[in-house]
Design an enzyme around this catalytic site. Structure first.
Site: not given
Length: 356
Positions: A210, A309, A332, A341
Site C-alpha cells: 500500500r 498494487r 489480506h 483478480y
C-alpha cells in the site's frame, strides 16, 4: 503532504476537539493508525461537530465543549439529517458541478463516525471499567454502496493496469524516454529525483504494498540481499513482504545516491526522502501520488499507486492461479478480497462465447 505539515495540521485539529476525541486519537495512535488516517478522521469530526452546532443539536459555544451526552442522545433521524446535509451541501470543489458530496465521501464520513462511536460505546473504559455510554446510533445508519458486479469492476480496473510487458515498459519509459520532452529546467528537477522515483514505482509494482506502507518504510526495513521488506500492515501488524527481482536494480541505484543527493544523515531513517532547502524529509503520500500520476499519464493513462498494487496482484494471480498466495502478498487475511483478480485475468468465459 510532507510529514511535518501533516503533523502540524493534526495538532491544529486536536486543539479544537473535545477531550473524548483526544482519547480516541491517542488510543488509535497506539494501534497504530497512520497519521494520514487520523488526520482524515479529525477532519470528518470537525465537519460533524460544526453541523451539530449549526443545527442547534448542542448548546456548546465551541467544538471542544460538545459533551458526551450530545453524542449519546442523537437519534437515527438526526444522523439521517446529517447525511442529507452532506448530500445536498454546496460543493467546495470549484472544479465540480455537483451540489453535494459524492457517496464515497459520505461513506468515508460515516466510517469515521462509526469508528468514534464504537470506541466510545465498546472499546474505552472509564474508572469503573465501563464504556462512556452504550447507545451506538451509528449502528442504525446504513451506508449506500455503489452497485457493481465483480466482472464490471474488473473490466473497469483492467484498463488502468500495466499488465504483461507494460510493467517493465512503464519503468523503461520513465528511465529512458520521459526526459526527452522536458524543458531544460524540468530536466534538472527530473534528473535529481529520477533514481528515487524509479525506485518507488518499481517497489510498488514489484511488491504490491500500500502507499502508506511504502511511505513509512525505513532503511532498516529493506533487505536487498533477500529482496524482502518489513512493513506495518493495517491494524498495526508487522509483515515481511517479498519483492520481485526486477526492482532490485532500481532500488540499488537509488540507495547509491540517497545520502549525497538528499543530504541524509544517520538520524534520517526514512527510506524514501525528499529534500527542501537542504533539509531531508520522509517523502509523503501526496507527493508519491502526484509523481505516479504524472509519469503514468504521460506513458498511457493516469493511475494511482493503488492501481500499481492491483497490477502486481493481477500479474501474480495470472502466473500462479493462487488466490491464497496473492492474499498473503497483499497482506489480506481472507481470499475474498482477491476474487477481483480472478475476473481480471479470466479470459475463459470470453473464449467460450467466441466459440458459440
Amino acid at each position: 503532504m510532507r510529514r511535518e505539515l501533516l503533523l502540524e495540521k493534526i495538532e491544529t485539529y486536536k486543539a479544537i476537539m473535545p477531550w473524548y476525541v483526544l482519547d480516541y486519537y491517542q488510543s488509535k495512535l497506539a494501534i497504530p493508525y497512520s497519521f494520514t488516517t487520523l488526520y482524515e478522521y479529525l477532519k470528518e469530526y470537525k465537519r460533524f461537530f460544526d453541523w451539530l452546532m449549526d443545527a442547534d443539536l448542542t448548546q456548546a459555544p465551541k467544538i471542544a465543549d460538545i459533551d458526551l451526552s450530545t453524542l449519546e442522545h442523537l437519534t437515527k433521524k438526526d444522523l439521517e439529517a446529517f447525511v442529507l446535509y452532506l448530500r445536498e451541501r454546496p460543493s467546495l470543489n470549484t472544479y465540480s458541478t455537483k451540489e453535494g458530496l459524492s457517496q464515497t465521501t459520505i461513506n468515508r464520513t460515516l466510517s469515521a463516525l462509526s469508528s468514534l462511536y464504537k470506541y466510545l460505546t465498546e472499546e474505552v473504559e472509564n474508572d469503573q471499567g465501563e464504556p462512556y455510554f452504550y447507545r451506538n446510533v451509528m449502528k442504525k445508519v446504513s451506508t449506500k454502496k455503489k452497485k457493481e458486479t465483480l466482472a464490471s469492476r474488473a473490466e473497469n480496473i483492467k484498463q488502468k493496469l500495466f499488465l504483461g510487458d507494460e510493467t517493465l515498459a512503464f519503468l523503461d519509459y520513465v528511465d529512458k524516454e520521459y526526459e526527452q520532452k522536458l524543458s531544460n529546467r524540468a530536466k534538472s528537477s527530473f534528473r535529481k529525483n529520477k533514481e528515487r522515483d524509479l525506485a518507488i514505482i518499481a517497489l510498488l509494482l514489484a511488491s504490491g504494498v500500500r502507499l502508506s506502507e511504502a511511505v513509512n518504510l525505513d532503511l532498516k526495513d529493506v533487505n536487498l540481499n533477500m529482496m524482502i521488506i518489513e512493513v506495518i500492515r493495517k491494524g498495526g501488524k508487522r509483515d515481511s513482504v517479498n519483492v520481485a527481482g526486477f526492482a532490485k536494480g532500481y532500488l540499488e541505484s537509488y540507495l547509491a545516491v540517497r545520502q549525497r543527493r538528499y543530504k541524509a544523515e544517520k538520524q534520517d531513517l526514512a527510506f524514501f526522502l525528499t529534500e527542501y532547502r537542504g533539509v531531508p524529509n520522509r517523502m509523503d503520500a501526496s507527493s508519491i501520488e502526484k509523481m505516479v500520476g504524472k509519469y503514468s499519464e504521460d506513458f498511457k493513462i493516469r493511475v494511482t499507486p493503488h492501481k500499481l498494487r492491483h497490477t502486481l496482484a493481477t500479474r501474480l494471480y495470472d502466473a500462479t492461479k493462487s488466490q491464497v498466495l496473492v492474499s498473503h502478498q497483499l497482506g489480506h487475511s481472507s481470499t475474498q478480497v482477491t476474487d477481483l483478480y480472478t475476473h481480471i485475468v479470466n479470459d475463459e468465459q470470453k473464449n467460450a462465447l467466441d466459440n458459440l
